[in-house]
Design a protein around this motif. Structure first.
Motif, PDB file in Angstrom:
ATOM      1  N   PHE A 169       0.837  -1.198   0.000  1.00  0.00           N
ATOM      2  CA  PHE A 169       0.000   0.000   0.000  1.00  0.00           C
ATOM      3  C   PHE A 169       0.877   1.256   0.000  1.00  0.00           C
ATOM      4  N   TYR A 170       1.858   1.258   0.858  1.00  0.00           N
ATOM      5  CA  TYR A 170       2.709   2.442   0.995  1.00  0.00           C
ATOM      6  C   TYR A 170       3.452   2.723  -0.316  1.00  0.00           C
ATOM      7  N   HIS A 171       4.014   1.706  -0.905  1.00  0.00           N
ATOM      8  CA  HIS A 171       4.792   1.914  -2.127  1.00  0.00           C
ATOM      9  C   HIS A 171       3.905   2.308  -3.301  1.00  0.00           C
ATOM     10  N   SER A 172       2.642   1.939  -3.243  1.00  0.00           N
ATOM     11  CA  SER A 172       1.707   2.416  -4.268  1.00  0.00           C
ATOM     12  C   SER A 172       1.532   3.924  -4.158  1.00  0.00           C
ATOM     13  N   PHE A 173       1.438   4.430  -2.924  1.00  0.00           N
ATOM     14  CA  PHE A 173       1.341   5.881  -2.739  1.00  0.00           C
ATOM     15  C   PHE A 173       2.648   6.570  -3.160  1.00  0.00           C
ATOM     16  N   VAL A 174       3.778   5.931  -2.911  1.00  0.00           N
ATOM     17  CA  VAL A 174       5.048   6.482  -3.382  1.00  0.00           C
ATOM     18  C   VAL A 174       5.062   6.542  -4.903  1.00  0.00           C
ATOM     19  N   ASP A 175       4.482   5.533  -5.565  1.00  0.00           N
ATOM     20  CA  ASP A 175       4.390   5.561  -7.028  1.00  0.00           C
ATOM     21  C   ASP A 175       3.588   6.766  -7.495  1.00  0.00           C
ATOM     22  N   VAL A 176       2.534   7.106  -6.755  1.00  0.00           N
ATOM     23  CA  VAL A 176       1.742   8.289  -7.109  1.00  0.00           C
ATOM     24  C   VAL A 176       2.619   9.536  -7.038  1.00  0.00           C
ATOM     25  N   LEU A 177       3.405   9.618  -5.975  1.00  0.00           N
ATOM     26  CA  LEU A 177       4.297  10.766  -5.805  1.00  0.00           C
ATOM     27  C   LEU A 177       5.289  10.868  -6.964  1.00  0.00           C
ATOM     28  N   GLU A 178       5.905   9.765  -7.319  1.00  0.00           N
ATOM     29  CA  GLU A 178       6.876   9.779  -8.411  1.00  0.00           C
ATOM     30  C   GLU A 178       6.205  10.084  -9.740  1.00  0.00           C
ATOM     31  N   PHE A 179       5.021   9.535  -9.932  1.00  0.00           N
ATOM     32  CA  PHE A 179       4.281   9.814 -11.171  1.00  0.00           C
ATOM     33  C   PHE A 179       3.981  11.316 -11.269  1.00  0.00           C
TER      34      PHE A 179
END
Length: 1173
Positions: A142-152
């Motif tokens: 879950f956390y790394h999915s939110f990090v993906d949003v940040l990077e995107f």
């Protein structure tokens, strides 16, 4: 200037239009994770690597970055959607968020987020510390999915800034990226547990590793910024308003042309090949090929979300305002992703209301909303009605002339796209519009036809892929390449780098030939299309050497080339682009409602297969970045598919069974029992007696239902045949299809339902009631079964079923005690009935065996309901019973009969043991009549012995009748088997080994052939030997049992019912059954003990003769009143046995006595029938 539009796929045609603008400084954009924009891809043709020498102004790699970011954005969007759905479902919600022990921690994290000081908050985060390892593992994805949003977000920021800095204006190209980003932010804001998930992971991570995750600070800040997403988005897109506006305005002409009503479509003859029959072979073409099948829903989403984040654009141009108003009037809800929608009017009104200077826009918005509420429903309903007719005509024409697919392929994809838009609109609004004054606007009982036509077009394209490839290979090589070459030569300015790329296009296309299609060569034009994408980006920047905007012919031809190449190497992707309905997987409730409406509409039944076929699309929902969705999506797809096919099969099987019942009723009218009234009426009419009473209904003769005066009057059978034909068309449409790697066969569902219903119908025909012991005659059930079987066999021309297998399976199950579902069968029903009803009444004297009639007959009694046992036990009924339950069922019946015989023999042995001493003395006194006479009164339960032996005889007599019926049926069905079996039986001699004899007799018995020694009786008596007693003791009991029966026979003479009836060839108390009981039981018993049967039967004859001869000396007339009738038993016993002869009887019982007894009995029977005066 031409508009080069893009479809939803990020690698399809896009176009940039350069506009004069002040350059802005922008940072170089790092390459996003998950893709590469270099030219070093393996397998690319050498000529496509020519762009490596382009100057640095072309090194921004807009094409590559747009391609990668669009694809990655879609994946991140799916992951956030999955997180939202996972956390909102109590079944899948992470345990740490639902655990009561964690509630204080969750509240603390939500309150302090993102300022979480783990070291100073240990008293609040104790449970988190305890389970920190599990939390890190569980919440990591879950956390790394939110990090993906940040990077995107970072990559999108940088790319948009770079585009602005290079003064590169896209007409449509990057709108997909803008909408994906906006949808992601809105969906992120809807994920309620985002703070708890990120905060708890951060705390557990810091506790485990002693330091915070590097991304947490920026991630927490991002989540705070997007608490009010639209406000933040308008701020973010403020600098990009001009670029977004320019891209949106490029849609003005296209959207206005596409967003038309059914009347305009009808006047334009949209999608009609027949309206211009003379140009039917001319290739369908357009200056904006990809835009022709571009989704209207996608354009609406681009427009409304674009103006939502750039509201300032509404005041920049009247065209912007007009485009915005037009888009607002078409839909009430926009799709963010799958079933997540945006209530666009409400959200836009809230946003504009919070901004200054937008009062007029709010008024426009309200007006558009009122128009959408009132007019969008009828508008889309009219479109669907037109599309059904137009696409039906198109599909029929292409199915008949598939060669037209070559020049008219564009029409197919346009039709698919238009239909997809209307289906998607209907489903989306049916789900989310809950309160409306016009619910009919959001329902459509004819939607199945549109779905079906879409499936037909897709199937047609897949089947005729060879036609498409042969046509367009030649088109590309002989037309597109030549036109492109001519355009390149006519370019006023063409720098060397652009010339190399364009020349490589011409070379690649010119090298194509039909031989590649014939050799089944795998085409791959992906490098060519990506080079064209790059070239568009290079020629759309400010001060480009070859501005694409001033050379529209290049874009026009390349759009055509891209479409044609996709038909060669990306047909499935093109079909999905134009007609993908996988998002319907997330609307199961609406799907079920539409399916129910379809099944209630008779004219739509033939299209109902479209719903199960639609489930095969759902596998496209799975995204590589979110594989954990696979099991859930698979379950939904298979569940819906199974539910649809089960309901279709249920209705089809119900229709079949109703039609079978109608045929059953018609065949029942032909039964002999119904002809009495007809015969009586004809006879009365001939003799002019008993005129019919007035008002008495006239009974139709069989066949009257086939006479019609008016064909417009439909019968129930007509309706059933029509419904069945429609459902059969649907179930037979495809032999099988695949849903998530599962092969689904629709006909098997019908086969399963039909088998189950047929089984129930067969049992219901018996009409068995355990309470009243009522049951239908086997012959009537057989007639009804024949009607059912005949109709089911006739289904072969309607349904692709193996009807023979279904019939065999059902009928074979009826030969077993229980069917596949564990329910009782005809075998069980008739076995129970004959045992509990017929034979039980026979044992009580209410029914007697009539050998002359070969049936059991009922003894008439006053005050009791009439019941004719002969109607259930005569020869025809036994044959019908054998037909119904077959050899297996007859064996089950036989086994149950033998079990009852065994229980009676067991009781008889007990009686023998009680009288053991007396019977031993009687056996040794066979030559001393006086001593026998003295010993007889000492016997107890002699009447009981005779009664039980009579019951055994009744059971064995019924079994013999059933076996005879089986023999006749078996001889009729398998004469080639019956002959050898009979020959084997004839080969058996007294010298044959007993085991061999029993094996042969068992085979013969299974075919219904009577045997000297009954193997079933032998088996059951061998299994019922007295436990613990030695074999000699059992043998002694068997011998004494015959003695007991022999010396008890004279007692029958005193029974008033022991009168021989010449009409029935039997006795009124069934004592003639004793002969069969004595012979077969003794043969079985002595076979078990491996003794000589004939010797013991001779001993029985001697004892019985002595006992009966003593009746002649009986002085009590009551005891000897039926002496003559009882004496005839001796002849019956000898006639029943193959071991005894009349000569043997003559040695101990003079035949003259039998002759005199027969004469006397016949005289008494005649006198009893003479009327008294």
């Amino acid at each position: 200037m031409s508009r080069h539009a893009a479809s939803p796929s990020p690698v399809t045609i896009t176009c940039w239009r350069p506009q004069p603008r002040k350059p802005r400084k922008g940072k170089s954009v790092p390459r996003p994770r998950g893709g590469s924009g270099t030219r070093g891809d393996a397998g690319w043709p050498p000529q496509h690597a020519a762009a490596m020498s382009l100057p640095s102004v072309y090194q921004n790699k807009f094409a590559e970055k747009l391609t990668i970011l669009n694809d990655r954005g879609r994946g991140v969007l799916v992951r956030i959607y999955n997180i939202k759905k996972t956390c909102s479902d109590p079944k899948t919600r992470p345990n740490f968020l639902s655990d009561k022990a964690m509630e204080p921690c969750v509240k603390f994290i939500n309150k302090k987020f993102p300022n979480l000081d783990v070291r100073s908050s240990t008293q609040h985060l104790g449970p988190v510390h305890k389970d920190k390892g599990d939390i890190v593992r569980a919440l990591g994805p879950f956390y790394h999915s939110f990090v993906d949003v940040l990077e995107f977000r970072d990559h999108v920021y940088e790319l948009l800034n770079t585009i602005d800095a290079n003064q590169c204006f896209f007409d449509i190209g990057y709108l997909d990226l803008v909408v994906t980003y906006v949808s992601l932010v809105l969906l992120l804001a809807r994920t309620e547990d985002r703070r708890a998930l990120v905060g708890m992971y951060h705390c557990a991570h810091e506790m485990s590793h002693g330091a915070s995750d590097p991304s947490f600070a920026r991630l927490g800040q991002m989540l705070l910024e997007y608490e009010h997403p639209l406000k933040k988005l308008t701020e973010e897109f403020g600098p990009h308003t001009k670029a977004v506006t320019s891209a949106l305005l490029s849609l003005h002409f296209l959207f206005a042309r596409r967003n038309q009503g059914a009347e305009q479509w009808r006047s334009d003859q949209l999608l009609s090949l027949l309206s211009t029959a003379g140009a039917m072979l001319s290739p369908a073409s357009s200056d904006t090929m990809a835009c022709e099948y571009l989704s209207l829903e996608v354009m609406e989403r681009w427009i409304l979300m674009g103006f939502l984040v750039c509201p300032g654009a509404l005041g920049m141009s009247p065209q912007c305002l007009e485009l915005w108003r037009l888009a607002l009037q078409g839909s009430l809800y926009l799709t963010l992703l799958r079933d997540e929608v945006l209530q666009v009017h409400k959200v836009t009104e809230e946003l504009l209301g919070s901004l200054k200077g937008y009062g007029k826009r709010v008024a426009d918005l309200k007006e558009c909303k009122e128009h959408a509420v009132a007019q969008s429903g009828p508008l889309h309903r009219g479109r669907r009605a037109y599309l059904r007719g137009a696409v039906r005509e198109l599909e029929a024409l292409l199915e008949d002339q598939p060669g037209l697919l070559g020049p008219k392929a564009l029409f197919v994809f346009m039709a698919l796209s238009f239909c997809r838009d209307e289906v998607s609109w209907l489903v989306r609004h049916a789900e989310h519009v809950t309160k409306t004054k016009t619910p009919e606007d959001f329902t459509d009982s004819h939607i199945a036809e549109m779905l079906f036509l879409m499936e037909q077009l897709r199937s047609l394209v897949r089947r005729q892929v060879g036609v498409l490839q042969r046509y367009h290979v030649q088109y590309l090589a002989r037309f597109d390449a030549l036109v492109l070459s001519e355009i390149i030569q006519n370019l006023s300015v063409c720098p060397e780098e652009e010339s190399i790329i364009l020349s490589s296009f011409v070379s690649s296309l010119s090298a194509l030939s039909v031989k590649g299609v014939d050799d089944k060569e795998q085409f791959d034009f992906t490098p060519l299309r990506l080079d064209w994408f790059r070239l568009q980006a290079y020629t759309s920047v400010a001060k480009a050497s070859l501005p694409l905007a001033t050379n529209p012919d290049v874009g026009r031809v390349m759009n055509l080339v891209v479409f044609h190449t996709k038909l060669l190497d990306s047909l499935e992707e093109l079909l999905a682009e134009a007609s993908d309905l996988s998002d319907l997987c997330f609307y199961p409730r609406i799907m079920e409602k539409m399916f129910v409406a379809t099944m209630e509409e008779p004219s739509m039944l033939r299209y109902s297969i479209a719903f199960p076929l639609l489930c095969s699309h759902f596998s496209r929902c799975v995204h590589p970045m979110c594989p954990e969705e696979y099991p859930q999506l698979q379950a939904v797809a298979l569940g819906l598919c199974n539910k649809f096919l089960e309901e279709m099969a249920r209705q089809a099987s119900g229709c079949i069974m109703d039609a079978c019942a109608e045929h059953h009723n018609l065949s029942e009218q032909l039964l002999p029992k119904h002809c009495a009234s007809t015969v009586s009426k004809a006879r009365n009419k001939k003799t002019l007696k008993h005129p019919a009473k007035k008002g008495e209904p006239e009974r139709d003769k069989p066949g009257a239902e086939s006479q019609r005066k008016d064909w417009t009057l439909t019968t129930n059978m007509d309706k059933l045949h029509l419904t069945l034909a429609e459902l059969s068309l649907s179930l037979n449409h495809v032999p099988n299809f695949t849903v998530f790697e599962h092969t689904v066969t629709p006909a098997e569902y019908l086969s399963s339902h039909l088998e189950m219903r047929f089984t129930k119908a067969v049992v219901a025909m018996a009409g068995y009631s355990q309470a009243t012991q009522e049951v239908a005659r086997p012959s009537e059930v057989l007639v009804g079964l024949g009607a059912y079987v005949t109709f089911i066999q006739s289904l072969a021309h309607l349904v692709g079923l193996d009807t023979g297998r279904i019939i065999r399976s059902v009928l074979l199950q009826q030969t077993q005690p229980r069917d596949a579902a564990g329910e009782q069968t005809l075998t069980t029903i008739y076995t129970n009935w004959y045992l509990e009803a017929l034979l039980r009444q026979a044992s009580m004297g209410a029914i007697v065996l009539a050998p002359a009639l070969q049936a059991f007959t009922t003894v008439p009694r006053e005050g009791e309901p009439s019941f004719s046992a002969a109607e259930f036990s005569d020869v025809s009924e036994m044959r019908a019973l054998a037909e119904l339950i077959g050899p297996y069922g007859m064996k089950f019946l036989s086994d149950n009969l033998m079990w009852h015989v065994s229980s009676q023999v067991t009781e008889l042995k007990k009686l023998v043991n009680e009288n053991m001493d007396t019977l031993v003395q009687l056996r040794s006194s066979s030559c001393k009549p006086e001593q026998m006479a003295a010993l007889l009164p000492r016997l107890t339960s002699a009447d009981n012995v005779l009664k039980r032996m009579t019951i055994i005889g009744e059971i064995l007599s019924f079994r013999a009748m059933a076996q005879q019926g089986l023999r006749e049926v078996f001889s009729h069905h398998c004469p080639f088997l019956m002959g050898p079996i009979e020959c084997l039986t004839d080969v058996v001699t007294p010298d044959t080994d007993i085991q061999v004899t029993l094996s042969i007799f068992e085979l013969a018995s299974a075919a219904g052939i009577p045997c000297e020694i009954d193997p079933a009786l032998v088996n059951v008596l061998a299994g019922s030997k007295t436990d613990g007693s030695p074999s000699e003791e059992d043998y002694k009991v068997a011998c004494l049992l015959l003695v007991f029966v022999a010396v008890s026979l004279p007692l029958l003479a005193s029974d008033p019912a022991s009168v021989y009836n010449t009409e029935t060839d039997g006795y009124n108390n069934n004592i003639h059954c004793l002969a069969k009981a004595i012979i077969h039981v003794s043969a079985a018993l002595f076979t078990v003990h491996n003794k000589n049967i004939e010797t013991h039967l001779k001993e029985f004859l001697l004892l019985a003769s002595v006992s009966l001869l003593q009746l002649g000396q009986e002085t009590d007339k009551l005891r000897a009143r039926n002496r003559d009738s009882v004496c005839l038993l001796m002849h019956l016993i000898v006639a029943e046995s193959s071991f005894l002869t009349v000569d043997m009887l003559e040695t101990c019982f003079p035949y003259v006595l039998l002759r005199n007894a027969y004469r006397e009995v016949c005289r008494e029977n005649l006198l009893s029938r003479v009327p008294s005066h």
